[in-house]
Enzyme design. Structure first.
Site, PDB file in Angstrom:
ATOM      1  N   HIS A 258      -0.480  12.148 -26.171  1.00  0.00           N
ATOM      2  CA  HIS A 258       0.414  12.507 -25.074  1.00  0.00           C
ATOM      3  C   HIS A 258       0.350  14.003 -24.830  1.00  0.00           C
ATOM      4  O   HIS A 258      -0.152  14.770 -25.655  1.00  0.00           O
ATOM      5  CB  HIS A 258       1.856  12.034 -25.309  1.00  0.00           C
ATOM      6  CG  HIS A 258       2.564  12.673 -26.452  1.00  0.00           C
ATOM      7  ND1 HIS A 258       3.185  13.903 -26.369  1.00  0.00           N
ATOM      8  CD2 HIS A 258       2.770  12.236 -27.713  1.00  0.00           C
ATOM      9  CE1 HIS A 258       3.745  14.189 -27.532  1.00  0.00           C
ATOM     10  NE2 HIS A 258       3.508  13.196 -28.368  1.00  0.00           N
TER      11      HIS A 258
ATOM     12  N   CYS B  26       1.847  12.386 -33.708  1.00  0.00           N
ATOM     13  CA  CYS B  26       1.084  12.089 -32.485  1.00  0.00           C
ATOM     14  C   CYS B  26      -0.070  13.073 -32.307  1.00  0.00           C
ATOM     15  O   CYS B  26      -0.135  14.105 -32.965  1.00  0.00           O
ATOM     16  CB  CYS B  26       1.997  12.161 -31.265  1.00  0.00           C
ATOM     17  SG  CYS B  26       3.153  10.777 -31.164  1.00  0.00           S
TER      18      CYS B  26
END
Length: 167
Positions: A132, A143
């Protein structure tokens, strides 16, 4: 980037069927009617590495945690990258291994982190791990963060079932 080109080794199977078969996805189904595929970590494959990456030609996305770089791969060739990324820090490491893209959300917000924005989220590993948009200068909570334009590119390119290799 447009549509993905069919792999020469894939025969006459459709792209999604190939991705599911190659990825070894299990438990395909929907969550809350969203058409989400649930993928367990994938088995390693015996395949040559895609030139210039630490990942196999079976991958559609490749991440080097130590090198802080990511690539997009099509039919064994790098089509985008290397791209500068950030990954998880101590105690919140990005998991290594092979995974399948589970679901995508263009305007996702984190339920775990006070509704924090996660634009262009492409979820691929258990625990809500995703590619992301985000700050690439600091560690994430696991992430893979990318600059805005790169996150948008990964979001458009990757599809549910695509293989992601994290090394």
């Amino acid at each position: 980037m447009g549509r993905h080109r069919a792999s020469s080794a894939a025969g006459i199977l459709g792209r999604k069927a190939r991705a599911v078969a190659a990825a070894g996805l299990t438990g395909l189904g929907t969550l809350a009617g969203a058409g989400v595929a649930h993928a367990e970590p994938l088995r390693p494959v015996e395949a040559p590495l895609a030139d210039g990456t630490p990942c196999t030609i079976a991958a559609r996305a490749c991440v080097s945690i130590d090198g802080k770089k990511a690539w997009l791969i099509d039919d064994g060739a790098v089509v985008h990258g290397p791209v500068t990324i950030s990954t998880g820090g101590p105690g919140k490491e990005t998991p290594r291994g092979a995974f399948g893209v589970e679901w995508k959300n263009r305007d996702h917000r984190s339920a775990e982190f006070d509704n924090a924005p996660m634009p262009y989220a492409v979820f691929f590993a258990p625990g809500g791990i995703a590619f992301h948009e985000g700050n690439t200068e600091t560690s994430s909570a696991g992430c893979v963060r990318l600059p805005r334009a790169e996150a948008a590119h990964f979001y458009e390119y990757l599809q549910v079932g695509d293989r992601v290799e994290i090394v």
